[in-house]
Design an enzyme around this catalytic site. Structure first.
Site, PDB file in Angstrom:
ATOM      1  CG  PHE A 158       2.894   5.251 -17.724  1.00 15.90           C
ATOM      2  CD1 PHE A 158       2.255   6.400 -18.195  1.00 15.90           C
ATOM      3  CD2 PHE A 158       2.666   4.050 -18.381  1.00 15.90           C
ATOM      4  CE1 PHE A 158       1.414   6.335 -19.310  1.00 15.90           C
ATOM      5  CE2 PHE A 158       1.823   3.987 -19.497  1.00 15.90           C
ATOM      6  CZ  PHE A 158       1.202   5.144 -19.960  1.00 15.90           C
TER       7      PHE A 158
ATOM      8  CG  ASP B  67       2.096  -1.563 -13.349  1.00 16.45           C
ATOM      9  OD1 ASP B  67       2.472  -2.486 -14.089  1.00 16.45           O
ATOM     10  OD2 ASP B  67       1.549  -0.533 -13.782  1.00 16.45           O
TER      11      ASP B  67
ATOM     12  CE  LYS C 297       5.039  -1.671 -21.245  1.00 16.66           C
ATOM     13  NZ  LYS C 297       5.124  -1.062 -22.562  1.00 16.66           N
TER      14      LYS C 297
HETATM   15  C1  LIG Z   1       4.360  -0.050 -15.628  1.00 17.41           C
HETATM   16  C2  LIG Z   1       3.333   0.064 -16.702  1.00 17.41           C
HETATM   17  N1  LIG Z   1       2.038  -0.099 -16.393  1.00 17.41           N
HETATM   18  C3  LIG Z   1       1.077  -0.022 -17.320  1.00 17.41           C
HETATM   19  C4  LIG Z   1       1.374   0.249 -18.647  1.00 17.41           C
HETATM   20  C5  LIG Z   1       0.278   0.322 -19.679  1.00 17.41           C
HETATM   21  O1  LIG Z   1       0.363  -0.767 -20.528  1.00 17.41           O
HETATM   22  P1  LIG Z   1      -0.397  -0.744 -21.957  1.00 17.41           P
HETATM   23  O2  LIG Z   1       0.321   0.232 -22.810  1.00 17.41           O
HETATM   24  O3  LIG Z   1      -0.314  -2.158 -22.449  1.00 17.41           O
HETATM   25  O4  LIG Z   1      -1.803  -0.340 -21.692  1.00 17.41           O
HETATM   26  C6  LIG Z   1       2.707   0.452 -19.000  1.00 17.41           C
HETATM   27  C7  LIG Z   1       3.065   0.798 -20.392  1.00 17.41           C
HETATM   28  O5  LIG Z   1       4.101   1.352 -20.671  1.00 17.41           O
HETATM   29  C8  LIG Z   1       3.707   0.354 -18.013  1.00 17.41           C
HETATM   30  O6  LIG Z   1       5.011   0.522 -18.308  1.00 17.41           O
END
Ligand SMILES: Cc1ncc(COP(=O)(O)O)c(C=O)c1O
Length: 402
Positions: A136, A222, A251
């Protein structure tokens, strides 16, 4: 407003993109939140890995008040001390040479994809990005194209060109794919959070790093969910003794205020020129001031060691519950203070999570049959014991109902 009125008005006026729990959150202090009827809950969701220092932290409240009295926004037309301080601290405590500030996770992933493609365009015109199944990375088109499960993409196709997927945790499949001359980068989460807290075997990231070195590819990590101390080191890659070329953060970075960042090493950063990328709010003084103070608190060995220790304690106790309730719990996973309990079915997960909520514990129902537990990093053993008691009680009730 009364609870039922809040729920009704939210459902009436806000676009229905979220499947919300019928619970209002009014305020919080430390690891605890209160609903509009005054009921208290232990918040082991931390706003999905955001409020890593808990709620209403006096240092953050102070910074917000102080910054609001100075300046809230001034844009990237000018030089800002608050940006300089945070960028320097991120660079000095990571692999990176440069930082790009943005606002959210998906925006950080968009930036990472663009920076990787820019580097690829200068290195033989490579543009493809290899991602992993179950990943994700966000909801905007670049990040969505890099996201594995097709459920997130349904109704929004076509996705961007140039994204492929291999099984998570399987470095060999990356090695086979990496020979493609069009490939410029591999993007991966050190732990797949949304996919149910999937922890790859130790050595996976190291293998990916070696493959990327051999084939002249960029490794993008990520760390939006697992960075900022969550696994017991400031960044999750530190456990594996490797360094990425690009890393995304958001986050927990701002401690509760929206703040995102892309961190880059020199070889990628040198391809980026003024006009290559940008955002109005990225590096907003309020956001980066909160992120700076949050990072100062988290980047502390005592706190990081405690995340590791509390995480081990919590996981060990959950493993004991698994032994006791074998028919209900199929696996306990996680590292540091990101933990997942996989239940025998989605239905059972829902029943148990609903029961724990009614007993005063908030966790996240994810990937169908998983309870994802994301306590604040400064939680205590007593709070973890409360969570364990609550989970135990819910398991007992569901078990005797079955
Ligand atoms: C690993 C990872 N990357 C990207 C995102 C996307 O972040 P945002 O919701 O701030 O756009 C998330 C959100 O859960 C995530 O867990």
């Amino acid at each position: 407003m009364k609870t039922e009125d809040i729920i009704s008005e939210v459902d009436t006026y806000i676009l229905g993109t979220y499947d919300r729990i019928p619970l209002t959150i009014k305020e919080g202090k430390g690891s605890w939140v209160w609903d509009n009827d005054g009921k208290k809950f232990l918040d082991f969701t931390t706003g999905i890995a955001v409020t890593n220092l808990g709620h209403n932290h006096s240092v953050l409240t102070g910074v917000i008040k102080n910054q609001a009295e100075k300046i809230l926004h001034s844009s990237n037309l000018f030089y800002l001390e608050s940006q300089a301080k945070l960028a320097k601290m991120l660079v000095e405590n990571s692999f990176a040479n440069k930082v790009f500030f943005c606002n959210t996770g998906t925006e950080a992933v968009e930036g990472a994809i663009k920076f990787a493609r820019k580097w690829g365009s200068e290195n033989g015109g490579k543009y493809k990005i290899l991602s992993t199944m179950g990943s994700f990375h966000g909801r905007t088109f670049g990040a969505l194209s890099a996201t594995g499960p097709s459920k997130y993409q349904e109704g929004f196709k076509p996705m961007l060109e140039g994204f492929d997927f291999v099984p998570y945790g399987d470095a060999e499949s990356v090695a086979d794919y990496a020979k493609s001359t069009e490939l410029c980068a591999v993007i991966v989460e050190p732990i797949q959070g949304e996919n149910g807290v999937i922890v790859p075997e130790s050595g996976y990231l190291k293998d990916l790093r070696s493959i990327c070195n051999e084939q002249n590819l960029l490794l993008i990590l990520d760390e939006i969910q697992v960075g900022m101390g969550r696994t017991g080191t400031l960044f999750a890659y530190e456990h594996e003794g490797i360094e990425p070329d690009i890393m995304t953060l958001a986050k927990g970075l701002g401690g509760g205020v929206p703040c995102g960042a892309v961190l880059l090493n020199e070889k990628v950063a040198e391809q980026i020129k003024p006009g290559s990328h940008g955002t109005t709010f990225g590096g907003n003084p309020l956001a980066v001031s909160c992120a700076f103070e949050t990072l100062k608190i988290i980047n502390n060995n005592e706190l990081l060691n405690s995340v590791g220790e509390l995480g081990r304690y919590f996981k060990e106790k959950l493993n004991q519950l698994q032994t006791e309730y074998k028919e209900l719990i199929t696996q306990v996973r996680g590292k540091g203070l990101i933990l997942g309990i996989e239940f025998a079915s989605a239905d059972m997960a829902k029943k148990i999570i609903d029961k724990t909520i009614s007993e005063g514990l908030l966790t996240i129902h994810t990937a169908g049959n998983v309870m994802r537990i994301l306590p604040p990093l400064n939680t205590t053993k007593e709070e973890i014991d409360f969570a364990l008691e609550t989970i135990n009680k819910s398991l007992k009730e569901v078990h005797s109902d079955a």
